[in-house]
Design an enzyme around this catalytic site. Structure first.
Site, mmCIF file in Angstrom:
data_model
loop_
_atom_site.group_PDB
_atom_site.id
_atom_site.type_symbol
_atom_site.label_atom_id
_atom_site.label_comp_id
_atom_site.label_asym_id
_atom_site.label_seq_id
_atom_site.Cartn_x
_atom_site.Cartn_y
_atom_site.Cartn_z
ATOM 1 N N LYS A 13 53.567 -8.040 7.692
ATOM 2 C CA LYS A 13 52.297 -8.350 7.011
ATOM 3 C C LYS A 13 51.553 -9.485 7.716
ATOM 4 O O LYS A 13 50.346 -9.422 7.897
ATOM 5 C CB LYS A 13 52.537 -8.796 5.552
ATOM 6 N N ARG A 88 51.216 -9.816 -5.910
ATOM 7 C CA ARG A 88 52.588 -9.450 -5.554
ATOM 8 C C ARG A 88 53.299 -8.831 -6.752
ATOM 9 O O ARG A 88 54.522 -8.660 -6.728
ATOM 10 C CB ARG A 88 53.309 -10.726 -5.136
ATOM 11 N N ARG A 128 63.568 -13.437 13.349
ATOM 12 C CA ARG A 128 62.544 -14.454 13.094
ATOM 13 C C ARG A 128 63.190 -15.809 12.780
ATOM 14 O O ARG A 128 62.681 -16.859 13.162
ATOM 15 C CB ARG A 128 61.680 -14.001 11.905
ATOM 16 N N ARG A 134 62.420 -21.201 8.642
ATOM 17 C CA ARG A 134 62.102 -20.990 7.229
ATOM 18 C C ARG A 134 63.364 -21.070 6.395
ATOM 19 O O ARG A 134 64.358 -20.410 6.682
ATOM 20 C CB ARG A 134 61.445 -19.614 7.048
ATOM 21 N N ARG A 145 65.090 -11.687 -1.731
ATOM 22 C CA ARG A 145 63.659 -11.405 -1.537
ATOM 23 C C ARG A 145 63.410 -9.893 -1.485
ATOM 24 O O ARG A 145 62.408 -9.407 -1.982
ATOM 25 C CB ARG A 145 63.166 -12.088 -0.266
HETATM 26 P P1 AMP Z 1 55.915 -14.795 2.146
HETATM 27 O O1 AMP Z 1 55.627 -15.763 3.245
HETATM 28 O O2 AMP Z 1 54.774 -13.895 1.801
HETATM 29 O O3 AMP Z 1 57.209 -14.029 2.369
HETATM 30 O O4 AMP Z 1 56.143 -15.685 0.801
HETATM 31 C C1 AMP Z 1 57.157 -16.663 0.746
HETATM 32 C C2 AMP Z 1 57.437 -17.045 -0.689
HETATM 33 O O5 AMP Z 1 56.244 -17.581 -1.295
HETATM 34 C C3 AMP Z 1 57.871 -15.924 -1.618
HETATM 35 O O6 AMP Z 1 59.252 -15.624 -1.499
HETATM 36 C C4 AMP Z 1 57.519 -16.529 -2.981
HETATM 37 O O7 AMP Z 1 58.464 -17.514 -3.348
HETATM 38 C C5 AMP Z 1 56.212 -17.238 -2.693
HETATM 39 N N1 AMP Z 1 55.022 -16.412 -2.923
HETATM 40 C C6 AMP Z 1 54.130 -15.956 -1.990
HETATM 41 N N2 AMP Z 1 53.151 -15.228 -2.561
HETATM 42 C C7 AMP Z 1 53.406 -15.207 -3.890
HETATM 43 C C8 AMP Z 1 52.780 -14.595 -5.025
HETATM 44 N N3 AMP Z 1 51.668 -13.844 -4.916
HETATM 45 N N4 AMP Z 1 53.342 -14.776 -6.255
HETATM 46 C C9 AMP Z 1 54.436 -15.532 -6.389
HETATM 47 N N5 AMP Z 1 55.103 -16.119 -5.376
HETATM 48 C C10 AMP Z 1 54.601 -15.958 -4.125
#
Ligand code: AMP
Length: 192
Positions: A13, A88, A128, A134, A145
């Site tokens: 993404k 999400r 990654r 991270r 996740r």
């Molecule tokens: P990502 O970088 O998109 O994988 O997001 C990393 C983390 O951010 C996720 O595992 C959630 O803890 C949090 N997060 C990101 N976007 C959202 C969202 N729309 N709603 C809730 N938590 C989010």
């Protein structure tokens, strides 16, 4: 043009969001990046969400909605967005719809679902983890996740399919191939 990318962690993404935003001159809004910036800057929001991020859980809806909706509306006024990571869940998608009206409609024109096999996802995320630092790219948190994606986020695909806006992309291949498939799938939404 308003594009929403939906895909499990490791589906690309972030990369595709960046490519699409450059190609169509749209604001790329990546909620994970916004939240990690809050954590790094030790803001009150950052302190509130850090444990959720570390566990791979979704942060509470009110926190993410307050953080991201103003950015989304701003992007809509300026010509569009590529959203990566929000909404999400179906609940979050309903909030976007409820906050929208005819004058300022933040709902996506197209939803791009990046479909990738689980083995490929785990391989990419562990890869990654070697370059990015991270806290949620460990094997235990990755597994959580992926489960959160299946339970909370995947139902969004059906939600948007009912609205006729979903494009499903086989994203097991290279970045370039995925980008080409996405652009082809957008059809007449793409400006000439
Ligand atoms: P990502 O970088 O998109 O994988 O997001 C990393 C983390 O951010 C996720 O595992 C959630 O803890 C949090 N997060 C990101 N976007 C959202 C969202 N729309 N709603 C809730 N938590 C989010």
């Amino acid at each position: 043009m308003k594009l929403l990318l939906i895909g499990p962690p490791g589906s690309g993404k972030g990369t595709q969001g960046q490519l699409l935003s450059e190609r169509f001159n749209l604001l790329h809004i990546a909620t994970g990046d916004l939240l990690r910036a809050e954590v790094e800057a030790l803001t009150p929001i950052g302190k509130e969400v850090v444990d959720y991020l570390d566990r791979g859980e979704l942060v509470p809806d009110d926190v993410i909605v307050d953080l991201v909706m103003p950015v989304i509306f701003d992007a809509v006024e300026k010509g569009g967005y590529v959203l990566d990571g929000f909404p999400r869940s179906v609940g979050q998608a309903k909030v976007v719809r409820q906050m929208s009206d005819d004058d300022l409609n933040a709902t996506p024109d197209a939803v791009i679902y990046l479909d990738v096999s689980r083995d490929e996802l785990v391989r990419r995320i562990l890869e990654r983890a070697k370059v990015e630092d991270r806290s949620d790219d460990t094997e235990a948190v990755i597994s959580n996740r992926l489960q959160v994606f299946e339970e909370a986020t995947h139902p969004l695909v059906s939600y948007y399919r009912l609205r006729g806006v979903v494009r499903t992309i086989n994203a097991n291949c290279s970045e370039e191939e995925v980008a080409t498939s996405i652009i082809e799938s957008l059809g007449d939404l793409v400006p000439n």
